[in-house]
Design a protein around this motif. Structure first.
Motif, PDB file in Angstrom:
ATOM      1  N   SER A 101     -43.526  67.393 -13.506  1.00 54.20           N
ATOM      2  CA  SER A 101     -43.528  65.936 -13.326  1.00 54.20           C
ATOM      3  C   SER A 101     -42.769  65.552 -12.068  1.00 54.20           C
ATOM      4  N   HIS A 102     -43.344  64.616 -11.323  1.00 56.43           N
ATOM      5  CA  HIS A 102     -42.693  64.084 -10.118  1.00 56.43           C
ATOM      6  C   HIS A 102     -41.882  62.830 -10.435  1.00 56.43           C
ATOM      7  N   ILE A 103     -42.198  62.194 -11.555  1.00 57.34           N
ATOM      8  CA  ILE A 103     -41.537  60.951 -11.978  1.00 57.34           C
ATOM      9  C   ILE A 103     -40.999  61.178 -13.388  1.00 57.34           C
ATOM     10  N   ILE A 104     -39.694  61.054 -13.537  1.00 56.86           N
ATOM     11  CA  ILE A 104     -39.053  61.250 -14.837  1.00 56.86           C
ATOM     12  C   ILE A 104     -38.475  59.902 -15.279  1.00 56.86           C
ATOM     13  N   PHE A 105     -38.868  59.463 -16.465  1.00 55.89           N
ATOM     14  CA  PHE A 105     -38.382  58.198 -16.995  1.00 55.89           C
ATOM     15  C   PHE A 105     -37.047  58.377 -17.713  1.00 55.89           C
ATOM     16  N   THR A 106     -36.233  57.353 -17.637  1.00 54.21           N
ATOM     17  CA  THR A 106     -34.958  57.340 -18.353  1.00 54.21           C
ATOM     18  C   THR A 106     -35.199  57.061 -19.832  1.00 54.21           C
ATOM     19  N   ASN A 107     -34.259  57.456 -20.658  1.00 60.04           N
ATOM     20  CA  ASN A 107     -34.320  57.175 -22.100  1.00 60.04           C
ATOM     21  C   ASN A 107     -33.763  55.770 -22.344  1.00 60.04           C
ATOM     22  N   THR A 108     -34.525  54.765 -21.878  1.00 59.88           N
ATOM     23  CA  THR A 108     -34.043  53.378 -21.937  1.00 59.88           C
ATOM     24  C   THR A 108     -35.118  52.399 -22.380  1.00 59.88           C
ATOM     25  N   PHE A 109     -36.175  52.876 -23.004  1.00 62.85           N
ATOM     26  CA  PHE A 109     -37.287  52.006 -23.394  1.00 62.85           C
ATOM     27  C   PHE A 109     -36.803  50.809 -24.211  1.00 62.85           C
ATOM     28  N   GLY A 110     -35.857  51.009 -25.101  1.00 63.14           N
ATOM     29  CA  GLY A 110     -35.320  49.936 -25.940  1.00 63.14           C
ATOM     30  C   GLY A 110     -33.888  49.588 -25.598  1.00 63.14           C
ATOM     31  N   ASP A 167     -32.499  65.365  -6.252  1.00 62.98           N
ATOM     32  CA  ASP A 167     -33.391  64.538  -5.427  1.00 62.98           C
ATOM     33  C   ASP A 167     -34.791  65.150  -5.358  1.00 62.98           C
ATOM     34  N   LYS A 168     -35.130  65.950  -6.358  1.00 60.87           N
ATOM     35  CA  LYS A 168     -36.421  66.655  -6.381  1.00 60.87           C
ATOM     36  C   LYS A 168     -37.500  65.904  -7.159  1.00 60.87           C
ATOM     37  N   ALA A 169     -37.189  64.733  -7.711  1.00 57.29           N
ATOM     38  CA  ALA A 169     -38.165  63.923  -8.429  1.00 57.29           C
ATOM     39  C   ALA A 169     -37.717  62.473  -8.394  1.00 57.29           C
ATOM     40  N   PHE A 170     -38.656  61.579  -8.645  1.00 58.43           N
ATOM     41  CA  PHE A 170     -38.329  60.164  -8.764  1.00 58.43           C
ATOM     42  C   PHE A 170     -37.803  59.900 -10.161  1.00 58.43           C
ATOM     43  N   ILE A 171     -36.880  58.971 -10.265  1.00 58.69           N
ATOM     44  CA  ILE A 171     -36.383  58.535 -11.571  1.00 58.69           C
ATOM     45  C   ILE A 171     -36.905  57.118 -11.786  1.00 58.69           C
ATOM     46  N   ALA A 172     -37.559  56.922 -12.921  1.00 59.65           N
ATOM     47  CA  ALA A 172     -38.095  55.600 -13.250  1.00 59.65           C
ATOM     48  C   ALA A 172     -37.328  55.041 -14.441  1.00 59.65           C
ATOM     49  N   GLY A 173     -36.819  53.840 -14.279  1.00 59.00           N
ATOM     50  CA  GLY A 173     -36.139  53.176 -15.383  1.00 59.00           C
ATOM     51  C   GLY A 173     -37.163  52.616 -16.345  1.00 59.00           C
ATOM     52  N   SER A 174     -37.080  53.008 -17.595  1.00 55.55           N
ATOM     53  CA  SER A 174     -38.025  52.562 -18.610  1.00 55.55           C
ATOM     54  C   SER A 174     -37.497  51.300 -19.294  1.00 55.55           C
ATOM     55  N   CYS A 175     -38.263  50.215 -19.189  1.00 58.83           N
ATOM     56  CA  CYS A 175     -37.905  48.948 -19.825  1.00 58.83           C
ATOM     57  C   CYS A 175     -39.027  48.561 -20.772  1.00 58.83           C
ATOM     58  N   GLY A 176     -38.804  48.740 -22.040  1.00 53.82           N
ATOM     59  CA  GLY A 176     -39.819  48.426 -23.038  1.00 53.82           C
ATOM     60  C   GLY A 176     -39.743  46.979 -23.477  1.00 53.82           C
ATOM     61  N   PRO A 177     -40.568  46.619 -24.436  1.00 51.40           N
ATOM     62  CA  PRO A 177     -40.586  45.230 -24.909  1.00 51.40           C
ATOM     63  C   PRO A 177     -39.316  44.876 -25.680  1.00 51.40           C
TER      64      PRO A 177
END
Length: 188
Positions: A110-119, A151-161
């Motif tokens: 994976s090039h983009i890894i999401f944070t454990n922050t959906f909720g 710095d080997k992948a993008f980090i995406a902040g996960s914002c759920g409903p």
């Protein structure tokens, strides 16, 4: 907020969900609206064509495909999270679990890894009595993933409903939800 802080060129915002629209996205200054997950991928590709981060310039060349990670929640349940528990609390109490999930996705390519922050918005964390921990939970989530990927992948902040319905369909006011997501986004 991103425009006010001069971050609009480095952070892109996509909103989505049933009660939202392209018009609402423009109104709040979001870069795009996605009506479902597949459409979000299309929107990300469109935005990524414009947004190129220097240290990943080769990766983001037109025609390259970026692979995002999969279902964080599924992996957390596989690692022992129980139904009814707050997944985001693992960032503080058992950070090795979300770190292992990030590591598995990163090692899988994976090039983009999401944070454990959906909720992890304060309004959603309030369901667990954790609204006051929102900044700490979100900041720690980013630290966990950064430690895994460097710095080997993008980090995406996960914002759920939020899990709340806006007035007139529910009791939540738009400003309350905006403030909650603002706190989360700034912590990410």
């Amino acid at each position: 907020i991103l425009h006010e802080r001069g971050l609009a060129n480095s952070i892109k915002t996509i909103i989505g969900g049933a009660p939202l629209s392209d018009e609402y996205a423009r109104e709040i200054g979001a870069d795009a609206y996605a009506y479902d997950a597949a459409n979000a991928v299309v929107k990300i590709k469109e935005l990524m064509g414009v947004w190129i981060v220097d240290f990943h310039q080769q990766l983001l060349k037109p025609g390259n495909v970026l692979v995002a990670d999969g279902a964080m929640g599924t992996m957390l349940f596989k690692a022992g999270l129980k139904s009814g528990e707050c997944p985001e609390l693992l960032n503080l109490e058992k950070p090795e679990i979300p770190a292992d999930v990030a590591r598995q996705y990163f090692n899988a390519g994976s090039h983009i890894i999401f944070t454990n922050t959906f909720g992890a918005s304060p309004v959603k964390l309030a369901d667990f009595g954790l609204a006051d921990k929102a900044v700490e939970i979100n900041s720690e989530a980013v630290r966990i993933v950064r430690k895994v990927v460097g710095d080997k992948a993008f980090i995406a902040g996960s914002c759920g409903p939020s899990g709340k319905m806006l007035q007139p369909y529910g009791e939540s006011k738009p400003d309350e939800l905006f403030s909650s997501f603002k706190i989360q986004a700034e912590a990410l």
